[in-house]
Design a protein around this motif. Structure first.
Motif, PDB file in Angstrom:
ATOM      1  N   ALA A  56      26.296  -7.804  44.577  1.00  0.00           N
ATOM      2  CA  ALA A  56      26.966  -6.858  43.685  1.00  0.00           C
ATOM      3  C   ALA A  56      26.202  -5.546  43.590  1.00  0.00           C
ATOM      4  CB  ALA A  56      27.136  -7.475  42.301  1.00  0.00           C
ATOM      5  N   LEU A  57      24.892  -5.609  43.400  1.00  0.00           N
ATOM      6  CA  LEU A  57      24.109  -4.387  43.278  1.00  0.00           C
ATOM      7  C   LEU A  57      24.061  -3.629  44.599  1.00  0.00           C
ATOM      8  CD1 LEU A  57      21.195  -5.612  40.992  1.00  0.00           C
ATOM      9  CD2 LEU A  57      23.131  -4.146  40.359  1.00  0.00           C
ATOM     10  N   LEU A  58      23.968  -4.336  45.698  1.00  0.00           N
ATOM     11  CA  LEU A  58      23.974  -3.683  47.007  1.00  0.00           C
ATOM     12  C   LEU A  58      25.309  -2.982  47.248  1.00  0.00           C
ATOM     13  CD1 LEU A  58      21.999  -3.419  49.374  1.00  0.00           C
ATOM     14  CD2 LEU A  58      23.080  -5.411  50.409  1.00  0.00           C
ATOM     15  N   THR A  59      26.386  -3.533  46.699  1.00  0.00           N
ATOM     16  CA  THR A  59      27.723  -2.964  46.865  1.00  0.00           C
ATOM     17  C   THR A  59      27.953  -1.767  45.946  1.00  0.00           C
ATOM     18  OG1 THR A  59      28.633  -5.105  47.515  1.00  0.00           O
ATOM     19  CG2 THR A  59      30.194  -3.478  46.679  1.00  0.00           C
ATOM     20  N   LEU A  60      27.486  -1.851  44.706  1.00  0.00           N
ATOM     21  CA  LEU A  60      27.858  -0.879  43.683  1.00  0.00           C
ATOM     22  C   LEU A  60      26.829   0.227  43.447  1.00  0.00           C
ATOM     23  CD1 LEU A  60      29.210  -3.392  41.015  1.00  0.00           C
ATOM     24  CD2 LEU A  60      30.577  -2.003  42.594  1.00  0.00           C
ATOM     25  N   ALA A  61      25.561  -0.055  43.654  1.00  0.00           N
ATOM     26  CA  ALA A  61      24.511   0.882  43.245  1.00  0.00           C
ATOM     27  C   ALA A  61      24.168   1.862  44.367  1.00  0.00           C
ATOM     28  CB  ALA A  61      23.259   0.118  42.829  1.00  0.00           C
ATOM     29  N   ASP A  62      23.766   3.060  43.962  1.00  0.00           N
ATOM     30  CA  ASP A  62      23.263   4.058  44.901  1.00  0.00           C
ATOM     31  C   ASP A  62      22.288   4.962  44.154  1.00  0.00           C
ATOM     32  OD1 ASP A  62      24.791   5.926  43.419  1.00  0.00           O
ATOM     33  OD2 ASP A  62      26.455   5.843  44.844  1.00  0.00           O
ATOM     34  N   TYR A  63      21.940   6.097  44.756  1.00  0.00           N
ATOM     35  CA  TYR A  63      20.921   6.968  44.164  1.00  0.00           C
ATOM     36  C   TYR A  63      21.365   7.593  42.849  1.00  0.00           C
ATOM     37  CZ  TYR A  63      23.583  10.987  45.918  1.00  0.00           C
ATOM     38  OH  TYR A  63      24.569  11.913  46.149  1.00  0.00           O
ATOM     39  N   ALA A  78      12.087  -7.831  44.159  1.00  0.00           N
ATOM     40  CA  ALA A  78      13.469  -7.461  43.845  1.00  0.00           C
ATOM     41  C   ALA A  78      13.596  -5.963  43.632  1.00  0.00           C
ATOM     42  CB  ALA A  78      13.945  -8.213  42.605  1.00  0.00           C
ATOM     43  N   GLY A  79      12.649  -5.370  42.883  1.00  0.00           N
ATOM     44  CA  GLY A  79      12.677  -3.936  42.660  1.00  0.00           C
ATOM     45  C   GLY A  79      12.503  -3.158  43.947  1.00  0.00           C
ATOM     46  N   ALA A  80      11.571  -3.593  44.793  1.00  0.00           N
ATOM     47  CA  ALA A  80      11.346  -2.914  46.070  1.00  0.00           C
ATOM     48  C   ALA A  80      12.580  -3.002  46.965  1.00  0.00           C
ATOM     49  CB  ALA A  80      10.131  -3.524  46.764  1.00  0.00           C
ATOM     50  N   TRP A  81      13.238  -4.162  46.949  1.00  0.00           N
ATOM     51  CA  TRP A  81      14.438  -4.369  47.763  1.00  0.00           C
ATOM     52  C   TRP A  81      15.557  -3.425  47.335  1.00  0.00           C
ATOM     53  CZ3 TRP A  81      19.439  -6.304  46.975  1.00  0.00           C
ATOM     54  CH2 TRP A  81      20.100  -6.816  48.103  1.00  0.00           C
ATOM     55  N   LEU A  82      15.770  -3.295  46.034  1.00  0.00           N
ATOM     56  CA  LEU A  82      16.833  -2.418  45.539  1.00  0.00           C
ATOM     57  C   LEU A  82      16.521  -0.946  45.799  1.00  0.00           C
ATOM     58  CD1 LEU A  82      17.622  -4.276  42.203  1.00  0.00           C
ATOM     59  CD2 LEU A  82      19.174  -4.015  44.152  1.00  0.00           C
ATOM     60  N   ARG A  83      15.272  -0.560  45.606  1.00  0.00           N
ATOM     61  CA  ARG A  83      14.918   0.835  45.894  1.00  0.00           C
ATOM     62  C   ARG A  83      15.136   1.162  47.366  1.00  0.00           C
ATOM     63  NH1 ARG A  83      10.731  -0.115  41.957  1.00  0.00           N
ATOM     64  NH2 ARG A  83       9.381  -0.915  43.616  1.00  0.00           N
ATOM     65  N   PHE A  84      14.784   0.230  48.239  1.00  0.00           N
ATOM     66  CA  PHE A  84      14.906   0.476  49.671  1.00  0.00           C
ATOM     67  C   PHE A  84      16.365   0.518  50.117  1.00  0.00           C
ATOM     68  CE2 PHE A  84      15.245  -1.038  54.062  1.00  0.00           C
ATOM     69  CZ  PHE A  84      14.408  -0.134  54.704  1.00  0.00           C
ATOM     70  N   HIS A  85      17.151  -0.489  49.724  1.00  0.00           N
ATOM     71  CA  HIS A  85      18.513  -0.611  50.244  1.00  0.00           C
ATOM     72  C   HIS A  85      19.529   0.264  49.502  1.00  0.00           C
ATOM     73  CE1 HIS A  85      17.799  -3.670  53.245  1.00  0.00           C
ATOM     74  NE2 HIS A  85      17.121  -4.402  52.372  1.00  0.00           N
ATOM     75  N   CYS A  86      19.295   0.547  48.233  1.00  0.00           N
ATOM     76  CA  CYS A  86      20.263   1.315  47.442  1.00  0.00           C
ATOM     77  C   CYS A  86      19.804   2.741  47.170  1.00  0.00           C
ATOM     78  CB  CYS A  86      20.532   0.626  46.102  1.00  0.00           C
ATOM     79  SG  CYS A  86      21.093  -1.077  46.231  1.00  0.00           S
ATOM     80  N   GLY A  87      18.520   3.009  47.351  1.00  0.00           N
ATOM     81  CA  GLY A  87      18.006   4.335  47.010  1.00  0.00           C
ATOM     82  C   GLY A  87      18.063   4.614  45.530  1.00  0.00           C
ATOM     83  N   THR A  88      18.123   3.569  44.730  1.00  0.00           N
ATOM     84  CA  THR A  88      18.334   3.720  43.290  1.00  0.00           C
ATOM     85  C   THR A  88      17.017   3.907  42.546  1.00  0.00           C
ATOM     86  OG1 THR A  88      19.444   2.703  41.397  1.00  0.00           O
ATOM     87  CG2 THR A  88      18.190   1.238  42.825  1.00  0.00           C
ATOM     88  N   ALA A  89      17.108   4.508  41.380  1.00  0.00           N
ATOM     89  CA  ALA A  89      15.966   4.572  40.471  1.00  0.00           C
ATOM     90  C   ALA A  89      15.992   3.350  39.568  1.00  0.00           C
ATOM     91  CB  ALA A  89      16.041   5.841  39.627  1.00  0.00           C
ATOM     92  N   LEU A  90      14.815   2.774  39.330  1.00  0.00           N
ATOM     93  CA  LEU A  90      14.678   1.653  38.395  1.00  0.00           C
ATOM     94  C   LEU A  90      14.080   2.207  37.110  1.00  0.00           C
ATOM     95  CD1 LEU A  90      13.314  -1.124  40.777  1.00  0.00           C
ATOM     96  CD2 LEU A  90      15.679  -0.597  40.184  1.00  0.00           C
TER      97      LEU A  90
END
Length: 201
Positions: A56-63, A78-90
């Motif tokens: 879901a997060l990989l589908t919906l989230a971005d920078y 988990a945080g590193a994975w989301l930052r890398f694949h989604c370019g998102t801020a945590l």
């Protein structure tokens, strides 16, 4: 730290096809509240995230869509994975997040801690993914609202005491409020802000 701890796991093998399929499943979950939808096993999630949460997060989230995670996950794989694949801020403040993942059994943060939107932009509220222990065997609740023909009963397990009272309070401020996705394994169960809790047992 072992060498493998620094490696970031893969995301979608076919990002366009797999994200489109996941997006359709997420829309189905929110348009038919209380019915579990399968997001598939397209990826192996990082530690701490259920497969459906990761998809879901990989589908919906971005920078442009900040994410809040519990500190132990935010500062780990988990945080590193989301930052890398989604370019998102945590983010540290859950009220600033577009998407949030919480453990359903954890006492905090409460649903009221998230952004419920405002009168001008109710659509800018937080979407909350709640990881639970399963979709059967818990306290049974009865749902009504858009997308439900009559009533529908669900009984997810692994949710903190008072959770359903929080959901009732969230629905009471509609059209404001947060949208919820209960997650277990590769499945999600939608509880949009328009869904009413009309009974528990």
């Amino acid at each position: 730290m072992a060498p493998n701890d620094t490696l970031i796991a893969a995301g979608f093998a076919d990002p366009v096809f797999q994200s489109q399929g996941a997006f359709r499943a997420l829309l189905a979950a929110l348009s038919e509240p209380g019915l579990a939808c399968d997001l598939g096993d397209a990826i192996v999630p990082p530690a701490g995230l259920e497969a459906a949460t990761a998809v879901a997060l990989l589908t919906l989230a971005d920078y442009e869509t900040p994410i809040w995670l519990p500190a132990a996950l935010r500062d780990g794989p988990a945080g590193a994975w989301l930052r890398f694949h989604c370019g998102t801020a945590l983010v540290d403040d859950p009220a600033r997040a577009a998407f949030v993942m919480i453990d359903g059994a954890a006492p905090e943060p409460r649903l009221a801690a998230f952004n419920a939107g405002d009168d001008q932009f109710p659509d800018r509220s937080t979407t909350v993914l709640i990881q639970c222990a399963g979709f059967e065997g818990g306290e049974a609740v009865t749902l009504e609202g858009p997308g439900i023909a009559g009533q529908r009963s669900i009984a997810p397990i692994g949710l903190r005491p008072g959770f359903w009272a929080e959901v009732e309070d969230n629905a009471a401020v509609y059209p404001l409020g947060v949208d919820l996705l209960l997650v277990h394994g590769a499945q999600v169960l939608g509880l949009p802000r328009s869904t009413q809790i009309v009974g528990t047992r």
